[in-house]
Design a protein around this motif. Structure first.
Motif, PDB file in Angstrom:
ATOM      1  N   UNK A  44       9.375  13.850 -11.752  1.00 31.67           N
ATOM      2  CA  UNK A  44       9.000  13.667 -10.666  1.00 31.67           C
ATOM      3  C   UNK A  44       7.604  12.521 -11.579  1.00 31.67           C
ATOM      4  N   UNK A  45       6.780  13.489 -11.625  1.00 34.93           N
ATOM      5  CA  UNK A  45       5.762  13.057 -12.512  1.00 34.93           C
ATOM      6  C   UNK A  45       5.617  11.817 -13.082  1.00 34.93           C
ATOM      7  N   UNK A  46       6.190  11.547 -14.078  1.00 34.29           N
ATOM      8  CA  UNK A  46       6.675   9.963 -14.520  1.00 34.29           C
ATOM      9  C   UNK A  46       6.905   9.001 -13.353  1.00 34.29           C
ATOM     10  N   UNK A  47       7.877   8.950 -12.727  1.00 30.25           N
ATOM     11  CA  UNK A  47       8.600   8.410 -11.852  1.00 30.25           C
ATOM     12  C   UNK A  47       7.324   8.118 -10.613  1.00 30.25           C
ATOM     13  N   UNK A  48       6.525   9.138 -10.452  1.00 31.51           N
ATOM     14  CA  UNK A  48       5.475   8.493  -9.478  1.00 31.51           C
ATOM     15  C   UNK A  48       4.519   7.484 -10.283  1.00 31.51           C
ATOM     16  N   UNK A  49       3.778   8.219 -11.745  1.00 27.49           N
ATOM     17  CA  UNK A  49       3.337   6.967 -12.922  1.00 27.49           C
ATOM     18  C   UNK A  49       3.946   6.494 -12.599  1.00 27.49           C
ATOM     19  N   UNK A  50       5.076   5.964 -12.503  1.00 29.52           N
ATOM     20  CA  UNK A  50       5.822   4.497 -12.980  1.00 29.52           C
ATOM     21  C   UNK A  50       5.788   3.568 -11.542  1.00 29.52           C
ATOM     22  N   UNK A  51       5.583   4.134 -10.276  1.00 30.66           N
ATOM     23  CA  UNK A  51       5.606   3.601  -9.089  1.00 30.66           C
ATOM     24  C   UNK A  51       4.271   3.795  -8.836  1.00 30.66           C
ATOM     25  N   UNK A  52       3.454   3.559  -9.719  1.00 33.39           N
ATOM     26  CA  UNK A  52       1.244   3.637  -9.844  1.00 33.39           C
ATOM     27  C   UNK A  52       1.204   2.581  -9.872  1.00 33.39           C
ATOM     28  N   UNK A 118      -9.549  -3.522  -2.678  1.00 30.53           N
ATOM     29  CA  UNK A 118      -9.648  -3.308  -2.166  1.00 30.53           C
ATOM     30  C   UNK A 118      -8.766  -3.016  -0.744  1.00 30.53           C
ATOM     31  N   UNK A 119      -8.979  -3.849  -0.415  1.00 31.15           N
ATOM     32  CA  UNK A 119      -7.532  -4.605   0.873  1.00 31.15           C
ATOM     33  C   UNK A 119      -6.490  -4.194   0.537  1.00 31.15           C
ATOM     34  N   UNK A 120      -6.053  -4.150  -0.693  1.00 31.37           N
ATOM     35  CA  UNK A 120      -4.534  -4.159  -1.590  1.00 31.37           C
ATOM     36  C   UNK A 120      -4.889  -2.481  -1.488  1.00 31.37           C
ATOM     37  N   UNK A 121      -5.045  -1.391  -1.751  1.00 32.68           N
ATOM     38  CA  UNK A 121      -5.799  -0.179  -2.073  1.00 32.68           C
ATOM     39  C   UNK A 121      -4.388   0.581  -1.513  1.00 32.68           C
ATOM     40  N   UNK A 122      -5.254   0.427  -0.100  1.00 33.72           N
ATOM     41  CA  UNK A 122      -4.099   1.808   0.944  1.00 33.72           C
ATOM     42  C   UNK A 122      -2.197   1.304   0.870  1.00 33.72           C
ATOM     43  N   UNK A 123      -1.997  -0.264   0.696  1.00 35.94           N
ATOM     44  CA  UNK A 123      -0.575  -0.400   0.325  1.00 35.94           C
ATOM     45  C   UNK A 123      -0.433   0.538  -0.915  1.00 35.94           C
ATOM     46  N   UNK A 124      -0.640   0.556  -2.279  1.00 32.36           N
ATOM     47  CA  UNK A 124      -0.080   1.274  -3.045  1.00 32.36           C
ATOM     48  C   UNK A 124      -0.180   2.415  -3.551  1.00 32.36           C
ATOM     49  N   UNK A 125      -1.759   3.276  -2.051  1.00 28.73           N
ATOM     50  CA  UNK A 125      -1.400   5.046  -1.837  1.00 28.73           C
ATOM     51  C   UNK A 125      -0.261   4.651  -0.900  1.00 28.73           C
ATOM     52  N   UNK A 126      -0.032   4.268   0.217  1.00 23.54           N
ATOM     53  CA  UNK A 126       1.167   4.915   1.012  1.00 23.54           C
ATOM     54  C   UNK A 126       2.390   4.322   0.300  1.00 23.54           C
ATOM     55  N   UNK A 127       2.323   3.639  -0.762  1.00 25.71           N
ATOM     56  CA  UNK A 127       3.723   2.356  -1.263  1.00 25.71           C
ATOM     57  C   UNK A 127       4.558   4.021  -2.121  1.00 25.71           C
ATOM     58  N   UNK A 131       7.479   7.128  -1.836  1.00 25.34           N
ATOM     59  CA  UNK A 131       8.560   7.866  -3.405  1.00 25.34           C
ATOM     60  C   UNK A 131       8.395   9.138  -3.510  1.00 25.34           C
ATOM     61  N   UNK A 132       6.985   9.792  -3.068  1.00 20.19           N
ATOM     62  CA  UNK A 132       7.167  11.218  -3.375  1.00 20.19           C
ATOM     63  C   UNK A 132       7.505  11.687  -2.599  1.00 20.19           C
ATOM     64  N   UNK A 133       7.334  11.310  -0.920  1.00 20.55           N
ATOM     65  CA  UNK A 133       8.081  11.530   0.095  1.00 20.55           C
ATOM     66  C   UNK A 133       9.452  11.661   0.471  1.00 20.55           C
ATOM     67  N   UNK A 134      10.048  10.691  -0.588  1.00 21.52           N
ATOM     68  CA  UNK A 134      11.489  10.637  -0.012  1.00 21.52           C
ATOM     69  C   UNK A 134      12.181  11.499  -1.090  1.00 21.52           C
ATOM     70  N   UNK A 135      10.975  12.278  -2.289  1.00 17.80           N
ATOM     71  CA  UNK A 135      11.763  12.567  -3.772  1.00 17.80           C
ATOM     72  C   UNK A 135      12.283  14.119  -2.655  1.00 17.80           C
ATOM     73  N   UNK A 136      11.259  14.406  -1.985  1.00 18.52           N
ATOM     74  CA  UNK A 136      10.534  15.751  -1.179  1.00 18.52           C
ATOM     75  C   UNK A 136      11.800  16.178  -0.107  1.00 18.52           C
ATOM     76  N   UNK A 137      12.840  14.756   0.987  1.00 22.39           N
ATOM     77  CA  UNK A 137      13.584  14.770   1.566  1.00 22.39           C
ATOM     78  C   UNK A 137      14.569  15.011   0.774  1.00 22.39           C
ATOM     79  N   UNK A 150      16.816   9.346  -6.333  1.00 17.02           N
ATOM     80  CA  UNK A 150      16.666   8.473  -4.771  1.00 17.02           C
ATOM     81  C   UNK A 150      15.197   8.133  -5.078  1.00 17.02           C
ATOM     82  N   UNK A 151      14.481   8.201  -5.913  1.00 14.92           N
ATOM     83  CA  UNK A 151      12.667   8.371  -6.037  1.00 14.92           C
ATOM     84  C   UNK A 151      13.054   6.889  -6.575  1.00 14.92           C
ATOM     85  N   UNK A 152      13.768   6.891  -8.145  1.00 13.13           N
ATOM     86  CA  UNK A 152      13.882   6.050  -8.648  1.00 13.13           C
ATOM     87  C   UNK A 152      14.341   4.821  -8.642  1.00 13.13           C
TER      88      UNK A 152
END
Length: 641
Positions: A44-52, A118-127, A131-137, A150-152
């Motif tokens: 999961x950490x690797x997938x989240x790092x890739x997404x980031x 700064x304007x784009x940063x919230x979208x990165x965090x939301x994205x 991924x993290x929430x979908x993994x948990x669900x 699913x996360x990948x």
């Protein structure tokens, strides 16, 4: 003496292979989490790092949406503009959407300053959060293997990669709806009311980002709860009503605030002919997008620019524009949905794995039908179905693996699904052959996987079988990953107004070349022309409220991104919104609240722009050190000496 076939599990092997099947059939009403496998957290950490990395790459030079980013800059400098979504700092007129999706962006710009990143940063965090929430669900629904796939799949869907670096509401919409799906799943599993109320709250907040689109999931959520939740039919119906009421109340809070606020105390609502918030939501962003009446329910005419995209009809998800953005896992998702429902058709009503298939399959189906029936869609609209496709792909491959590992006639589903997905990838990529060098890789991985799975015998080690499964999963992901990674190059990320990946993105950027070129300049970075105009206007400003009036948002956007000065945006986004009237404009000039106006040939003529042409004098470009204005003309409306 009769012999048992080699592929028939016996003894300890039968018990070992039956364990995954028990995972799918066991109820989860206790809410007890499964033990975390050793590989889960690192994976999961690797997938989240890739997404980031994918979502944040080049964020310092993000091609932010020119219209929305101008509003974000204004909302960061004024509470009035922040609350109502004012396009300029004075809040004279709003944007043509509800402001909820842009509140995080405005806060980020307020905290970090007027920077594109700064304007784009919230979208990165939301994205990444999506991924993290979908993994948990998906893990709670179908187990760790399904969650990882699913996360990948979500991370590597091309449209999510390009969208999560843009200031567009769909990223926040997707995050909030995924959170709502997780709350619903918990409500069905536990039988408690609070998670269902929480689901309604998430849907209501999603409404603040994209309005009526957030409600598309409500019939699906209601059906899933009625189908699978514990309790009597009446109890379930009452709880669905309570959850729906919560969703309605949270959805309408901004609309009711705007409706209750006197018109003189708030900005004019863009996209409406009557300054009514209900017209903004249900007309401009609702009924006018279906049928042939662009003025439905008080909408201004000619507002739905997306109608010209041609992305409509029943083949919308697989056409040459949208298919490479979203459809890579579509056949796999459909196969997973059909077989998942068929194989569990005779199980009890409260079967949770089947409820998951209904949830994500309903999500996918409803959006596909609505998109097909609308008057045209930008490719990035489809990002909202990426979680459903990813969840069905992950859940399907996990249950196919369970059936394969258990033996029996259903074992053919797993290699068949892998081969089907790779063949579909060839079909999607073939018209452009954009990542043709990856196609042989996908085919070889799929063949190795199918060969390893089909030839499994009594002496085949678990490691080899797991390797064949990993090879098959990689085969399904490698081609969309190529398209997704291509968008890290700005040439293949589309225009800021229509982010799409690959050569489709290049075509979009060429189609709107001028707008894409203008929007490439970020916040607080005016072009040479804009700097010259702003310097001239500032030097000749003598106490007027507005720095200038502009014809439509198109004219104002680059100036509003460059400075936090009030500007009167005549006509709103399209230039057709009836604000201000010619009388109101004349009164502002007479009261020394406005002196300059800028008109363009790119937007329609209105009574206000006609007033400017009849009562104001042109300012030659040489006055502010330019040789030409291009499509813009500056006017001086000074009525005094």
């Amino acid at each position: 003496m009769a012999t048992i076939p080699a592929d028939q599990p016996t003894g300890a092997r039968r018990r070992h292979r039956a364990a995954p099947r028990r995972h799918w059939s066991a109820g989860r009403r206790s809410g007890r989490p499964e033990a975390t496998l050793r590989w889960e957290r690192p994976a999961l950490a690797a997938v989240l790092a890739l997404a980031t990395v994918l979502y944040a790459w080049g964020i310092g030079h993000a091609a932010i949406h020119p219209f929305y980013s101008a509003a974000v800059r204004s909302m960061a400098t004024s509470w009035r503009a922040f609350l109502f979504g004012g396009l300029d700092p004075s809040g004279s007129i709003t944007i043509d959407k509800l402001p909820g999706a842009f509140w995080p962006d405005a806060v980020a710009v307020w905290v970090f300053g007027p920077h594109s990143w700064a304007a784009a940063l919230p979208q990165v965090i939301e994205g990444v959060l999506t991924v993290y929430l979908l993994h948990r669900i998906v893990r709670a629904w179908a187990g760790p293997l399904a969650a990882l796939i699913a996360a990948l799949a979500l991370t590597l869907t091309p449209v999510t990669v390009v969208l999560n670096r843009a200031t567009i509401p769909d990223t926040a919409l997707t995050l909030l709806l995924v959170a709502a799906a997780g709350a619903l799943q918990k409500a069905v599993r536990t039988g408690r009311l609070l998670p269902l109320i929480t689901c309604g709250v998430w849907v209501g907040l999603a409404f603040q980002t994209k309005m009526l689109q957030a409600w598309l999931v409500l019939p699906v959520f209601a059906a899933v709860y009625q189908l699978a939740a514990p309790g009597s039919p009446l109890k379930r119906a009452v709880r669905v009503l309570l959850g729906g009421t919560t969703a309605l109340a949270v959805s309408c809070f901004w609309v009711l605030i705007a409706w209750a606020t006197p018109a003189a105390a708030r900005p004019y609502l863009d996209g409406t002919s009557n300054n009514n918030p209900f017209s903004l939501v249900f007309g401009y962003n609702g009924l006018s997008r279906f049928g042939s009446n662009p003025t439905a329910f008080g909408a201004v005419p000619g507002t739905a620019a997306s109608r010209t995209t041609g992305n409509t009809g029943w083949d919308m998800l697989v056409n040459h524009t949208i298919g490479p953005q979203i459809a890579w896992f579509l056949p796999l998702a459909v196969l997973s949905l059909v077989l998942g429902l068929m194989w569990r058709a005779r199980l009890p009503r409260t079967d949770l794995p089947r409820a998951g298939f209904v949830l994500w399959g309903g999500w996918l189906t409803v959006h596909a039908v609505v998109f097909s029936a609308s008057n045209g869609n930008h490719a990035y609209y489809t990002a909202v179905i990426a979680p459903a496709l990813a969840a069905l792909a992950g859940g399907g491959l996990a249950v196919f693996w369970t059936e394969f590992d258990s033996g029996g006639p259903r074992r053919a589903a797993l290699p068949g699904a892998i081969v089907l997905t790779v063949v579909w990838a060839l079909v999607v990529d073939w018209p452009t052959r954009f990542v043709s060098w990856l196609l042989p890789v996908a085919v070889m991985l799929a063949l190795c996987s199918a060969l390893g799975l089909w030839t499994r015998g009594p002496r085949t080690t678990r490691r080899l079988v797991h390797g064949a499964l990993a090879s098959g999963v990689a085969a399904t992901l490698v081609v969309p990953a190529g398209w997704a990674a291509s968008s890290l190059d700005p040439r293949y990320a589309g225009a800021s107004t229509s982010p799409v990946a690959g050569p489709v993105g290049t075509a979009y950027a060429d189609l709107v070349h001028h707008r894409a070129k203008v929007s490439s300049i970020g916040l607080d970075q005016p072009s040479a022309r804009d700097s010259a105009v702003l310097s001239y206007l500032t030097a000749h400003r003598h106490g007027e409220k507005y720095l200038l009036a502009t014809q439509a948002a198109y004219t104002a956007e680059p100036l509003l991104r460059a400075t936090a000065q009030p500007m009167l945006v005549m006509g709103g986004f399209t230039g057709r919104t009836p604000f201000p009237t010619a009388q109101q404009l004349g009164d502002l000039v007479a009261a020394h609240q406005l002196r300059y106006a800028m008109l363009t040939t790119q937007r329609p003529t209105t009574p206000a722009t006609t007033w400017v042409k009849n009562h104001c004098s042109r300012v030659p470009p040489s006055a502010y050190g330019r040789t030409t204005n291009g499509s813009f003309t500056l006017y001086d409306c000074q009525p005094w000496g």
